[in-house]
Design a protein around this motif. Sequence first.
Motif, PDB file in Angstrom:
ATOM      1  N   ALA A  42       0.831  -1.213   0.000  1.00  0.00           N
ATOM      2  CA  ALA A  42       0.000   0.000   0.000  1.00  0.00           C
ATOM      3  C   ALA A  42       0.854   1.247   0.000  1.00  0.00           C
ATOM      4  N   GLN A  43       0.387   2.221  -0.722  1.00  0.00           N
ATOM      5  CA  GLN A  43       1.009   3.550  -0.685  1.00  0.00           C
ATOM      6  C   GLN A  43       0.049   4.423   0.118  1.00  0.00           C
ATOM      7  N   ALA A  44       0.513   4.914   1.276  1.00  0.00           N
ATOM      8  CA  ALA A  44      -0.353   5.745   2.126  1.00  0.00           C
ATOM      9  C   ALA A  44      -0.220   7.200   1.707  1.00  0.00           C
ATOM     10  N   LYS A  45      -1.343   7.785   1.321  1.00  0.00           N
ATOM     11  CA  LYS A  45      -1.293   9.176   0.853  1.00  0.00           C
ATOM     12  C   LYS A  45      -1.433  10.152   2.022  1.00  0.00           C
ATOM     13  N   THR A  46      -2.215   9.761   3.003  1.00  0.00           N
ATOM     14  CA  THR A  46      -2.529  10.663   4.117  1.00  0.00           C
ATOM     15  C   THR A  46      -2.295   9.954   5.456  1.00  0.00           C
ATOM     16  N   LEU A  47      -2.352  10.768   6.508  1.00  0.00           N
ATOM     17  CA  LEU A  47      -2.247  10.217   7.857  1.00  0.00           C
ATOM     18  C   LEU A  47      -3.382   9.231   8.125  1.00  0.00           C
ATOM     19  N   ASP A  49      -4.811   7.392   5.970  1.00  0.00           N
ATOM     20  CA  ASP A  49      -4.499   6.127   5.285  1.00  0.00           C
ATOM     21  C   ASP A  49      -3.676   5.226   6.202  1.00  0.00           C
ATOM     22  N   ILE A  50      -2.701   5.828   6.877  1.00  0.00           N
ATOM     23  CA  ILE A  50      -1.847   5.007   7.756  1.00  0.00           C
ATOM     24  C   ILE A  50      -2.696   4.387   8.859  1.00  0.00           C
ATOM     25  N   LYS A  51      -3.557   5.205   9.453  1.00  0.00           N
ATOM     26  CA  LYS A  51      -4.402   4.682  10.542  1.00  0.00           C
ATOM     27  C   LYS A  51      -5.264   3.531  10.042  1.00  0.00           C
ATOM     28  N   LEU A  52      -5.826   3.717   8.838  1.00  0.00           N
ATOM     29  CA  LEU A  52      -6.657   2.657   8.252  1.00  0.00           C
ATOM     30  C   LEU A  52      -5.861   1.370   8.049  1.00  0.00           C
ATOM     31  N   LEU A  53      -4.658   1.537   7.473  1.00  0.00           N
ATOM     32  CA  LEU A  53      -3.824   0.372   7.153  1.00  0.00           C
ATOM     33  C   LEU A  53      -3.384  -0.352   8.425  1.00  0.00           C
ATOM     34  N   LEU A  54      -3.004   0.432   9.441  1.00  0.00           N
ATOM     35  CA  LEU A  54      -2.578  -0.198  10.694  1.00  0.00           C
ATOM     36  C   LEU A  54      -3.760  -0.887  11.373  1.00  0.00           C
ATOM     37  N   ARG A  86       4.221   2.090   2.134  1.00  0.00           N
ATOM     38  CA  ARG A  86       5.157   3.117   1.689  1.00  0.00           C
ATOM     39  C   ARG A  86       4.467   4.466   1.864  1.00  0.00           C
ATOM     40  N   LEU A  87       5.216   5.458   2.303  1.00  0.00           N
ATOM     41  CA  LEU A  87       4.606   6.771   2.520  1.00  0.00           C
ATOM     42  C   LEU A  87       4.534   7.537   1.200  1.00  0.00           C
ATOM     43  N   GLY A  88       3.377   8.153   0.962  1.00  0.00           N
ATOM     44  CA  GLY A  88       3.180   8.898  -0.292  1.00  0.00           C
ATOM     45  C   GLY A  88       3.024  10.391  -0.060  1.00  0.00           C
ATOM     46  N   GLN A  89       2.165  10.964  -0.866  1.00  0.00           N
ATOM     47  CA  GLN A  89       2.029  12.422  -1.032  1.00  0.00           C
ATOM     48  C   GLN A  89       2.192  13.305   0.214  1.00  0.00           C
ATOM     49  N   ASP A  90       1.380  13.085   1.231  1.00  0.00           N
ATOM     50  CA  ASP A  90       1.402  14.009   2.377  1.00  0.00           C
ATOM     51  C   ASP A  90       2.689  13.933   3.189  1.00  0.00           C
TER      52      ASP A  90
END
Length: 309
Positions: A42-47, A49-54, A86-90
């Motif tokens: 997954a490429q996390a675009k926003t904070l 996104d990270i919370k969702l993925l975790l 992987r960390l993306g845009q934000d």
Amino acid sequence: MNNMFKEACEYLKPKLEGSLVENEELKKYTTLRVGGPAALFAQAKTLNDIKLLLGFAHEKDLNYLLIGRGANLLISDKGFEGLVIRLGQDFNRISVNIKNATISAGGAITLAILLKDAQKYSLEGLEFVAGIPATVGGAIASNVGAFGKSVCQFIAEIKVVDENGLKVYKANTLEYGYRKGPLKEGEIVAEAVFQLKVGEKGIIKGRAERFFKKRKQTQPLSYANAGSVFKNPSTKISAAELIEKCGLKGLTEGDAMISDVHANFIINKGRAKAADIYILLDVARKKVKEKYDILLEPEIKTIGNFDEG
Ligand SMILES: Cc1cc2nc3c(=O)[nH]c(=O)nc-3n(C[C@H](O)[C@H](O)[C@H](O)COP(=O)(O)OP(=O)(O)OC[C@H]3O[C@@H](n4cnc5c(N)ncnc54)[C@H](O)[C@@H]3O)c2cc1C
């Protein structure tokens, strides 16, 4: 489509702003150019996104791996049976506060960009990172260092995110050491503020160039590698010296080789497998233990399964 991917799509895709794919080859994301597929990538675009993925990883009891430049990773040819993030845009934002001599950088910003901006605005301190491939997040996770300095010495504050949300740590609350960052289990660096000093552009540039030149003279930079394989056992003994004294420089396994330029580097001459690199790592460790009774601790992180078969 694997089942895990199907479940992940149902759970994540309606809300995830970044991307999600299955069976992504990880060799594309590592400086050693080895590593099999990630079940989920997954490429996390926003904070958020990270919370969702975790949250998803937690609910499904899935292992996850945050990947930066992949400059400190040896990922198994069998890949990673979990979620790679992987960390993306934000997390790719950077801003300079000239008055305070600080730079605020997202976790995905590379040290090269950080240093370039520091030089541009005549802020000194980070020249020692010239030529170190890393993201800000990865650099903090292992407290990247060289020439007697380390990245964490320059932190004013970090913003980290974990399953429970965002936390801010001020510099005076952080504990770190030699190749040991201040993060707690599961924390992801979203952003860091670096406290630098106002200096003179020409001097800063010259210093960074000298550090980079030293690197080029002593490291096998024309081949894929992941930097130092082992930590130095002490400030007086280097891992490279011990490996060299065991006569291991130039030892090959498949297309992997213990560098004949720097014995603490293993290079991929083109088609090496992670398994080849792992074998050399193991040989070096065993030989040094046999000869010097010193157990070298890997600096690179081995990810996934390296059992034969
Ligand atoms: C040619 C070369 C020279 C090098 N020279 C040096 C050197 O002089 N000094 C030195 O210390 N290292 C050096 N290294 C090693 C490497 O650059 C560092 O270990 C660096 O920290 C890796 O950063 P990365 O972004 O690639 O992290 P990755 O390799 O992708 O990940 C490393 C670890 O950091 C974690 N991580 C990554 N991003 C984050 C984040 N945002 N939040 C939390 N955890 C995260 C990962 O989960 C993993 O556990 C060198 C490597 C190479 C290839």
